[in-house]
Design an enzyme around this catalytic site. Structure first.
Site, short mmCIF file in Angstrom:
data_model
loop_
_atom_site.label_atom_id
_atom_site.label_comp_id
_atom_site.label_asym_id
_atom_site.label_seq_id
_atom_site.Cartn_x
_atom_site.Cartn_y
_atom_site.Cartn_z
N HIS A 262 76.95 12.45 89.26
CA HIS A 262 78.04 13.99 89.57
C HIS A 262 78.77 13.65 91.15
O HIS A 262 77.54 12.85 92.37
CB HIS A 262 78.38 15.51 90.39
CG HIS A 262 79.96 16.34 89.60
ND1 HIS A 262 80.39 16.46 90.92
CD2 HIS A 262 80.38 16.72 88.88
CE1 HIS A 262 81.04 17.25 90.70
NE2 HIS A 262 81.09 16.88 89.69
N ASP A 316 78.71 19.29 81.77
CA ASP A 316 78.91 18.61 80.33
C ASP A 316 77.77 18.23 79.40
O ASP A 316 77.53 17.78 78.29
CB ASP A 316 79.69 17.15 80.19
CG ASP A 316 81.14 17.48 81.04
OD1 ASP A 316 80.98 16.90 82.34
OD2 ASP A 316 82.17 18.91 80.04
#
Ligand code: SDX
Length: 379
Positions: A262, A316
């Site tokens: 991320h 996700d």
């Protein structure tokens, strides 16, 4: 004379707006919506109450929430001409492309741009939150011979989506889990699709075009499309024993591992932790999923190999396992992300109204100057 800042690929670390909508601490794994921790909202709120909080900046009273919910319930149906348009889409088309086209098509019916009128703003918010789930569930129109059911006004927001999708009333736990998934995906500071929404909004176009822009941005596998890729990856790996060889291959060929890493979080995404707990609740009630064992092994080994680079599971990684248990096909995982993120996109759209400052960054020119035009016969 504008001062030119240092070039940062992907605008990494460059603030492009001031906002009070959400906050992320990537080192501590903290996410807050209007100052409230995501764990609190996931446990105690609903998606529509959270959407109201994000867009209007405060939790609604009981009357405000009831009116908001009822207005959205009233606007759930989509125009027959949009349904007919969807019937012309190719059967093999991806539902995210169908969603982007249909979201833009809403602007054909409601495009007047009274951006200084609070009633217009509220109407656009209600219509988009109400109609996007119906358009996602109506993707079946693209498959010949399907005529998907209409929204069920007896059901609340999350239960109605699952009803439109599976054509039966959902189990109460399934509806609650899905509602929490929507809350978790609603907003996340200056992510790519929100930035895309803001650039589009800065030209003072209508909110339907803003959402269509953002849907197209969310579709990419490095952003919202990763959740669908994660399930494909887990199915490709197929067993716990094959996880380590798969990861070794990824690292050797510098292939990105879907669902990990991320730009901001350098610890486990707090949303991944909540989604993992939701997955376990679903497995306890509806039966185990072997891909969860593969996912756990994957997370363990990725931490072993990449934690030093701040690479951990993101939002996700576990969401697809929850959606599978809810009977949702994998090509709808990203459209569902869009259903939730419409709240965040609209919150930033509304917050930015009145700025009247078009996004127009600069560039560092690396080309030539004063080049001659060479006639085609001489090339
Ligand atoms: C979302 O921004 C948001 O808030 C997004 C989101 C939201 O709510 O809106 O949180 C939703 O988009 C989550 C992310 C979903 N995408 C994926 O899971 C795809 C896989 N992840 C990577 O593509 C990547 O981690 C990104 C795109 C998410 C972030 O990429 P960055 O910040 O640009 O990092 P990078 O690509 O520059 O990588 C830095 C280093 C590199 O190694 P070096 O070249 O320095 O040796 O970390 C490595 C990368 O190779 N790396 C990974 C990796 N992610 C980063 N290596 C393997 N697998 C990965 N997933």
């Amino acid at each position: 004379m504008t001062t030119v800042c240092e070039y940062k690929p992907g605008l990494e670390g460059i603030p492009v707006a001031q906002s009070s909508i959400s906050y992320v601490d990537g080192q501590k794994g903290i996410l807050e919506y209007r100052g409230i921790r995501i764990e609190e909202l996931a446990a105690k709120s609903t998606f529509l109450e959270t959407a109201y909080l994000l867009i209007w900046g405060e939790l609604p009273t009981k009357e405000e929430l009831n009116k908001f919910e009822n207005d959205i319930r009233y606007h759930r149906r989509i125009k027959y001409r949009i349904r007919d348009m969807m019937k012309c889409f190719p059967e093999t088309g991806h539902p995210m492309d169908a969603l982007q086209a249909s979201a833009a098509a809403l602007g054909l019916f409601y495009s007047k741009r009274a951006l200084d009128n609070p009633d217009y703003i509220r109407e656009a918010v209600v219509r988009l939150l109400a109609k996007i789930p119906t358009m996602v569930a109506a993707f079946k129109l693209m498959r010949k011979g399907n005529d998907p059911v209409q929204p069920n006004d007896e059901l609340d927001y999350a239960a109605n989506f699952l009803y439109m999708l599976n054509e039966r009333k959902p189990d109460p736990l399934a509806a609650k889990v899905f509602d929490i998934c929507l809350t978790l995906h609603a907003e996340h500071t200056m992510n790519a699709s929100t930035f895309s929404a803001m650039v589009t909004a800065s030209t003072l176009t209508d909110p339907y075009a803003v959402v269509a822009s953002a849907v197209g941005t969310l579709a990419g596998p490095l952003h919202g499309g990763a959740n669908e890729e994660v399930i494909d990856m887990l199915e490709e790996i197929g067993s716990v024993e094959k996880v380590r060889p798969y990861l070794d291959d990824c690292l050797q060929y510098k292939k990105k591992i879907m669902g990990f890493g991320h730009r901001v979080y350098k610890v486990k995404d707090p949303r991944a932790t909540i989604l993992q707990n939701l997955a376990e609740q679903m497995f306890d009630k509806f039966g185990h999923d072997k891909y969860y064992d593969i996912a756990l092994e994957m997370e363990r080994i990725v931490e072993e190999k990449l934690a030093h680079k701040g690479i951990y599971a993101n939002v996700d990684f576990y969401s697809g396992l929850v959606y599978r248990k809810l009977g949702i096909p994998s090509d709808l995982f990203t459209p569902i992300f869009a259903i939730a993120r419409v709240a965040g996109w609209l919150a930033h759209w509304k917050e930015q109204l009145g700025e009247n400052r078009i996004f127009r960054p600069t560039q560092i020119y690396t080309g030539f100057h004063d080049e001659p035009y060479i006639p085609i016969a001489e090339r």
